[in-house]
Design an enzyme around this catalytic site. Structure first.
Site, PDB file in Angstrom:
ATOM      1  N   TYR A   1       0.838  -1.207   0.000  1.00  0.00           N
ATOM      2  CA  TYR A   1       0.000   0.000   0.000  1.00  0.00           C
ATOM      3  C   TYR A   1       0.871   1.254   0.000  1.00  0.00           C
ATOM      4  O   TYR A   1       1.717   1.440   0.876  1.00  0.00           O
ATOM      5  CB  TYR A   1      -0.906  -0.006   1.215  1.00  0.00           C
ATOM      6  CG  TYR A   1      -2.005   1.021   1.161  1.00  0.00           C
ATOM      7  CD1 TYR A   1      -3.217   0.726   0.539  1.00  0.00           C
ATOM      8  CD2 TYR A   1      -1.844   2.269   1.735  1.00  0.00           C
ATOM      9  CE1 TYR A   1      -4.237   1.664   0.501  1.00  0.00           C
ATOM     10  CE2 TYR A   1      -2.860   3.206   1.696  1.00  0.00           C
ATOM     11  CZ  TYR A   1      -4.056   2.899   1.075  1.00  0.00           C
ATOM     12  OH  TYR A   1      -5.062   3.827   1.042  1.00  0.00           O
TER      13      TYR A   1
ATOM     14  N   TYR B   1      -5.281   5.669  -7.441  1.00  0.00           N
ATOM     15  CA  TYR B   1      -5.466   5.535  -5.990  1.00  0.00           C
ATOM     16  C   TYR B   1      -6.937   5.235  -5.725  1.00  0.00           C
ATOM     17  O   TYR B   1      -7.779   6.119  -5.731  1.00  0.00           O
ATOM     18  CB  TYR B   1      -5.033   6.797  -5.246  1.00  0.00           C
ATOM     19  CG  TYR B   1      -5.181   6.640  -3.750  1.00  0.00           C
ATOM     20  CD1 TYR B   1      -4.483   5.640  -3.071  1.00  0.00           C
ATOM     21  CD2 TYR B   1      -6.032   7.455  -3.018  1.00  0.00           C
ATOM     22  CE1 TYR B   1      -4.628   5.464  -1.706  1.00  0.00           C
ATOM     23  CE2 TYR B   1      -6.181   7.297  -1.650  1.00  0.00           C
ATOM     24  CZ  TYR B   1      -5.479   6.304  -0.999  1.00  0.00           C
ATOM     25  OH  TYR B   1      -5.627   6.125   0.346  1.00  0.00           O
TER      26      TYR B   1
END
Ligand SMILES: [Zn+2]
Lengths: 141, 380
Positions: free
Chosen positions: B285, B335
């Site tokens: 991440y 994103y």
């Protein structure tokens, strides 16, 4: 500027700040300090708490210099700093704040070149839109 | 047991862009239907949903729009990007324990064109907003920047290390036609001269703001063998909320540089047949570049404080020690709260990535570090 929106647990912190005192919640039974404030002690589960007076001294644990996009009040003080201060009385308790040249000086009043991790600071208080908030002044050292 | 009991058999996604005309709900439906089509499973067979909070489209709306059947399991995980892998974990657990048979996890966002949560001045989350926002610590970039500077100070990490992360993601995006940054190479000079967002973090240390949606379909391992695609097994799954953790603003515990990744990792490896050294490709991440070295340490790819040095010598590139974020990640593909990391992990283990790691058989996918987090180990 944003002013604090306290919850019930946090309210005493801001009430003491209004009296010029930096206090941190502690357990009235086992004595452990805790931050942020909460209803009971994570060590002994007691619901009895007391707010312990701090010396107001600490060291910069880290800091950032936020740049736009920001909320308008903050964008109007470019190069301002936001710091985390590790309290001398309780090194694992770190308070967010701003290092300034005087309690009521703007958030960008200190040259960022003067900021460094580990620098000693001392608390001061100022009123923002009717609410008293802590600020931090660099100390010699 | 959860281990290899379920598999991801379908993935789907919409286009990614700064601004897409369709609603969040419509994008969600498109991604889910694409994932079901990929799996060769009819929407009427779906009986489980998992998603995360901070999004407006709920499972009721999605179920009735796509024509799902009776739904017997649904869950929503909190903490923004920390919830991504937990959606897979929840569905794997539900399917493995017989609570449902066909699970759909999804994420749809209008982050590129929609509002940014930190701009809402009417609502300060009472705790911990009262301790940070009045001091101008407003955005996730400020909160992570604080940890980044401390990390650089303690371990000698430099901006070049953060650049290594940004570059690896950008290089993979340059191979991925679906990535927002497909045609936009990144150089060290661009990185070093870009504007600050929250010093020490610059523009390229921050993820993209994207509109888009993704989804995946999870069924039992037995059913997976009859599906259209090569199954990608959920080998292990974990969530992580460490003792005395405080949410994203993780400043008040003993050691703010050891985040929830450490908690999730301990559980994950305990239940896996392999360890960090056996991971062929990782999807870590990357809302902000410093999360990668912190996560590399948390998930055991290196020791405490060694995450920055780990990125040296092309370690994160294809052919390196740990090829990372092979679709471009949150920094350079899109994103979408990390869901593209899950689908990219599936592509790698199917052998269909645009930046394929040869013979990849194991993949770690992680969720947001700093916030209460989650992770999954996938295997071919
Ligand atoms: Zn106690």
């Amino acid at each position: 500027m944003l002013t604090p929106v306290p919850d019930e647990d946090g309210a005493p912190f801001w009430e003491y700040a209004a009296q010029g005192e930096l206090r941190v919640q502690s357990c009235a039974d086992c004595g452990e300090l805790r931050f942020p404030p909460r209803p009971c002690c994570p060590h002994c589960q007691s619901f009895a708490s007391a707010w312990r007076l701090m010396t107001g001294r600490g060291r910069i644990w880290s800091y950032v210099l936020p740049h736009p996009p920001l909320l308008p009040d903050y964008a109007a003080q470019p190069g301002y700093n936001a710091v985390l201060v590790e309290l001398a009385d309780a090194p694992r308790i770190r308070l967010a704040g701003n290092v300034v040249t005087a309690p009521d000086a703007p958030l960008n009043s200190v040259d960022p070149a003067r900021l460094r991790i580990g620098a000693p600071v001392k608390v001061a208080f100022t009123e923002v839109d009717g609410v008293t908030v802590p600020r931090w002044l660099l100390e010699r050292g | 047991m959860l281990k290899d009991a379920t598999a991801i058999v379908g993935i789907g996604q919409t286009a990614f862009a700064r601004q897409l005309p369709e609603t969040e709900k419509a994008l969600a439906c498109r991604a889910i239907l694409a994932a079901l089509d990929d799996a060769g499973i009819a929407p009427s067979e779906v009986d489980a949903f998992a998603s995360y909070t901070m999004e407006e489209t709920d499972e009721v709306e999605v179920a009735k729009a796509i024509g799902a059947g009776d739904v017997t399991f649904f869950s929503r995980v909190g903490y923004g990007g920390g919830g991504s892998c937990a959606t897979v974990g929840h569905l794997a657990a539900a399917v493995a324990t017989g609570q449902a048979s066909v699970g759909v996890a999804w994420r749809s966002r209008k982050r590129g064109s929609g509002p940014r949560p930190w701009k809402n001045t009417a609502v300060q989350l009472p705790t911990p907003g009262q301790w940070t926002r009045p001091f101008g610590l407003l955005r996730p970039a400020d909160e992570i920047g604080m940890l980044a500077r401390r990390y650089m100070h303690e371990y000698g990490a430099t901006r070049d290390h953060l650049f290594n992360v940004a570059l690896a993601c950008r290089n993979r995006a340059n191979q991925n036609p679906a990535a927002i940054m497909y045609e936009r190479p990144l150089t060290r000079e661009m990185y070093m001269t870009s504007r600050w967002i929250s010093e020490p973090l610059c523009l390229f240390d921050n993820c993209l703001e994207t509109d888009g949606a993704l989804a995946c379909v999870i069924v039992s391992a037995e059913r997976a063998r009859d599906c259209r695609r090569k199954p990608v097994y959920v080998h292990a799954a974990a969530q992580g909320l460490p003792a005395q953790h405080h949410g994203m603003v993780n400043y008040w515990n003993d050691d703010p540089l050891s985040g929830p990744a450490w908690t999730a990792a301990r559980h994950l490896w305990k239940h896996a047949d392999f360890g960090p050294q056996d991971v062929d490709v990782a999807q870590i991440y990357d809302a902000f570049t410093p999360l990668v070295p912190l996560s590399l340490e948390g998930y055991g790819f290196c020791g405490r404080g060694e995450g920055a040095a780990f990125t040296e010598g092309g370690a994160l590139e294809i052919g390196g020690r740990l090829p990372l974020n092979t679709g471009g990640g949150g920094l350079s593909e899109a994103y979408v709260h990390g869901f593209n990391l899950i689908t990219e992990g599936v592509k790698q283990l199917r052998g269909t990535s645009t930046a394929q790691v040869p013979d990849a058989a194991t993949c770690l996918v992680t969720a947001g570090e700093g916030v209460p987090t989650s992770a999954v180990l996938l295997r071919a």
